[in-house]
Structure formats: C-alpha cells, structure tokens
Design a protein around this motif. Structure first.
Motif, PDB file in Angstrom:
ATOM      1  N   GLN A  40       8.708  -9.715  -0.945  1.00  0.00           N
ATOM      2  CA  GLN A  40       7.269  -9.829  -0.734  1.00  0.00           C
ATOM      3  C   GLN A  40       6.678 -10.986  -1.524  1.00  0.00           C
ATOM      4  OE1 GLN A  40       5.011  -6.670  -2.513  1.00  0.00           O
ATOM      5  NE2 GLN A  40       3.215  -7.016  -1.239  1.00  0.00           N
ATOM      6  N   SER A  95       5.575 -13.482   5.079  1.00  0.00           N
ATOM      7  CA  SER A  95       4.623 -12.873   4.165  1.00  0.00           C
ATOM      8  C   SER A  95       4.103 -11.538   4.673  1.00  0.00           C
ATOM      9  CB  SER A  95       3.455 -13.837   3.933  1.00  0.00           C
ATOM     10  OG  SER A  95       2.405 -13.193   3.271  1.00  0.00           O
ATOM     11  N   THR A 115       6.830  -8.605   5.114  1.00  0.00           N
ATOM     12  CA  THR A 115       7.263  -7.998   3.854  1.00  0.00           C
ATOM     13  C   THR A 115       6.152  -7.171   3.217  1.00  0.00           C
ATOM     14  OG1 THR A 115       6.729 -10.063   2.681  1.00  0.00           O
ATOM     15  CG2 THR A 115       9.026  -9.730   3.336  1.00  0.00           C
ATOM     16  N   TRP A 116       4.891  -7.609   3.391  1.00  0.00           N
ATOM     17  CA  TRP A 116       3.778  -6.818   2.839  1.00  0.00           C
ATOM     18  C   TRP A 116       3.722  -5.448   3.490  1.00  0.00           C
ATOM     19  CZ3 TRP A 116      -0.304  -4.216   4.940  1.00  0.00           C
ATOM     20  CH2 TRP A 116      -1.234  -3.709   4.025  1.00  0.00           C
ATOM     21  N   MET A 152       6.553  -3.262   2.194  1.00  0.00           N
ATOM     22  CA  MET A 152       6.356  -2.853   0.807  1.00  0.00           C
ATOM     23  C   MET A 152       5.252  -1.799   0.693  1.00  0.00           C
ATOM     24  SD  MET A 152       7.371  -3.679  -2.422  1.00  0.00           S
ATOM     25  CE  MET A 152       7.562  -1.909  -2.504  1.00  0.00           C
TER      26      MET A 152
END
Length: 388
Positions: free
Chosen positions: A311, A337, A340-341, A344
C-alpha cells in the motif's frame, strides 16, 4: 481498416489504460452482487480519488485557500466511500469483481482530478514556489476564518441536535486533526528528498490512521461524526500545510534533486542503492520479522505487513506521480495505489481493527514508504520525469 488500427495505435498510452479499465468494469458488473451498492461505490470512489488527486497536488502548492477548499470537498467524498466500503465488505467481502470495478473507477477519478487541478492552477497562477516564507495572504486569511466559523457552528449544532456521543465526536475530531495534518506532512515529505522528514511522517501516519478508523468502525461510520471528521481534517491539513511551506524553505527542499545528481552507473536502468535509505529499511525489516515470529497469529501479521508495504509503496508512487509531468506514470501508479488501499482497508475492517495488528501495520507502512521513495526516484530518473 489500416487507418483505424493506426489511429488506435496513436492513442496516448494512458488513454489505452483508461479504456481497458472502463471495458473491464462494464464486463464484470453483471457478475457483481449487489449491483446497486457496487454502482454507488464506483461513483463514490470516482469522486473520492478525483478530489484526492486534487488534494495531493494542492498540498504541494503555495495556495492555502485552494488547499482548504479541496480538503473540504475531499472529506465529503472520503467519508462516504469509507462508509460504503464498511458496508459492502461486511456483506460480500473483497471479491475480484468488486476490486476490478473499484480500481477502474479510481483510476478514472485520479485522471479527472489531476487534469482539473492543472487547469485551476494555471488559471489562478498557483505553483510550488513559496510566497513570502509560507505566509498566508489577507484574502486567504478570510477564507480560513469563514471556513472554520461555518464548520465549527455546524458541528456544534449537529452534535447538540443528534445528542451524539460527545466523547466519540471529540475523539474523531482530534484523531482526524492528527491524521490529516500528518497526511499532509507525508504527502509533501515524499516530494522533498529528506529521509528524516519523511520517516517522521510515516511513523505518525500509521498511528493516526489506525486509531481514527478503529474509532469510526466502532461507531459504525455513523454520519453523526461526519462534521467533526471534516472539521478535524481541515484544521489539521491546513495547519500542517503552512508549517510545511516554512520548513521546506528552511531545509532548502528540492523535489528534483535526484534528477540533477549524477548517476553512479553508466547504464540508464541501473539500480542506484544510494536512492534508498538502506539502514532504515534493514532495521525495519528486522523489526517486521520479529513481529511475525512472536505474533499470536504469524500468518495474519505477515499478511498485514505485506499489504501495508504494498500500500505505501503504491501511495508513494501515486503521490509523486500526481505532481509530475507524465500521465502514463500517474495512470499505472493509480492502479496500484487504489487496489492496495481497498485490500488493506478491507482486511483491517474484517479483523475489527484489532489492537495486535497495530504494530505490524505501522512497520509495514514505514517499510513501504521508504522503499517507495527509492522506486519512485528511480522511475523519475530513468524516464526524466520532473515535477510540474
């Protein structure tokens, strides 16, 4: 036919990426359930990253007022998306269809926000050059007072009318004050080539983000806390924006220093280890291994660290890409970006923001941020991508 093919080949590379993502979203939507909620998330995600892109650029510019207005708009979109993800992940989990649709929407939002911000900056003469040592102009002071007065009155009135949990509301305000202040600090520190500056922000960023969203998750992302969230964000973001302009002038920050510094190798694509803070990365990797070994759930700790590393590598790339003169670099960075956000945030949400995950998350954030800086500087040096 040959002419059509030639025209397609002549399309800029970033547009090809955008078209493919749009077609992929259309293809997967029929398989996505519940479609209504996912469509709402797509629209919200588009707005979130559009304003996020503008916020990223505005945080590195010299206009306090522009940054403040974009902060306000960004908060409306972000709270809505966080609430949408909170609901959808709880109902259907992180499906491949959801991730594809979300990433496509955010890449388009990022492109729109960047282009709109560039137009506004040109119209208003907003640049990265500091004005009078970071001092706020009289016109921007007026914007500040009006913004805080209106939001302050609305926040107090809303809390009284709804009889909200005042302690929770105050916690949300102060946590987002810290979170957005630190986030603004980190965004700018990624672009100034100062390791101490950047790592101080990364450490505090992991702390503030985890505590803020743990608090909001416990309150089920209630809209009662939206105004304290916004007020804290704007206060923290603008205060830090002013401090950063002053601090960068003091340390003589240069976002393009790595481009002018001679490379240590003759090959264009050689890896220059001097661009990575190696001692810091090694120390953090040792800490990460120890956390996994002594964790009550080693596999989960490893997943959280891995996702946080991915992230923040991606966050660092997109943060720098948005302020650089290459839209293809920005498009690829945006894909990484936002995917991965979502992974997470979704994982932490499904685990109830459990306290034992806090330290693995923070160390992952710091590893990813430090590696991301080196990767970004290599890409920018290889392709000669300077700041705009």
């Amino acid at each position: 036919m040959k002419t059509v093919v030639q025209k397609l080949l002549a399309i800029p590379h970033y547009w090809k990426i955008m078209i493919v993502l749009a077609l992929a979203t259309i293809a997967v939507l029929p398989f996505s359930q519940p479609i209504g909620q996912i469509l709402i998330l797509i629209v919200n995600a588009y707005a979130l990253v559009g304003f996020g892109s503008m916020l990223n650029r505005s945080s590195t510019k010299n206009s306090w007022a522009y940054h403040g207005i974009v902060l306000l708009l960004s908060n409306v979109a972000s709270y809505w998306v966080f609430q949408s993800v909170n609901v959808i992940v709880g109902v259907i989990g992180l499906t491949y269809f959801l991730v594809i649709a979300y990433v496509a929407a955010t890449v388009w939002g990022n492109f729109t926000g960047s282009q709109l911000s560039i137009v506004i900056e040109k119209k208003l003469g907003i640049t990265t050059k500091l004005k009078g040592g970071g001092q706020i102009s009289p016109q921007e002071q007026k914007v500040k007072y009006v913004l805080f007065a209106v939001l302050g009155v609305l926040t107090i009135a809303a809390l009284i009318i709804t009889r909200a949990n005042y302690l929770a509301a105050i916690s949300v305000f102060f946590l987002n004050f810290l979170n957005m202040g630190i986030h603004t600090f980190v965004r700018r520190s990624r672009n100034v080539g100062n390791t101490l500056f950047h790592n101080s922000g990364l450490l505090l960023q992991g702390l503030s983000f985890f505590l803020l969203f743990r608090c909001l998750a416990e309150e089920n992302m209630s809209w009662v806390f939206f105004l304290p969230y916004v007020l804290g964000s704007i206060a923290g973001g603008l205060l830090t924006h002013t401090f950063n302009m002053w601090a960068e002038k003091k340390i003589k920050a240069d976002p393009d220093k790595h481009l002018t510094k001679p490379a240590k190798h003759s090959s264009r694509f050689a890896i220059d280890l001097s661009l990575f803070p190696r001692k810091i990365i090694i120390a953090l990797l040792i800490a990460a291994v120890l956390m996994i070994v002594f964790s009550g759930s080693p596999a989960l700790a490893a997943i959280i660290i891995g996702l946080a590393v991915a992230q923040y590598i991606a966050f660092t790339l997109i943060s720098r890409a948005r302020t650089r003169k290459n839209r293809t670099y920005e498009a690829y960075s945006s894909m990484a970006s936002n995917g991965t956000w979502l992974a997470m945030f979704g994982k932490l949400n499904m685990q109830g923001w459990s306290a034992p995950l806090f330290l693995p998350y923070v160390v992952g954030v710091m590893i990813g941020g430090n590696i991301g800086i080196g990767i970004a500087m290599h890409i920018e040096r290889w392709f000669g991508i300077s700041s705009d």
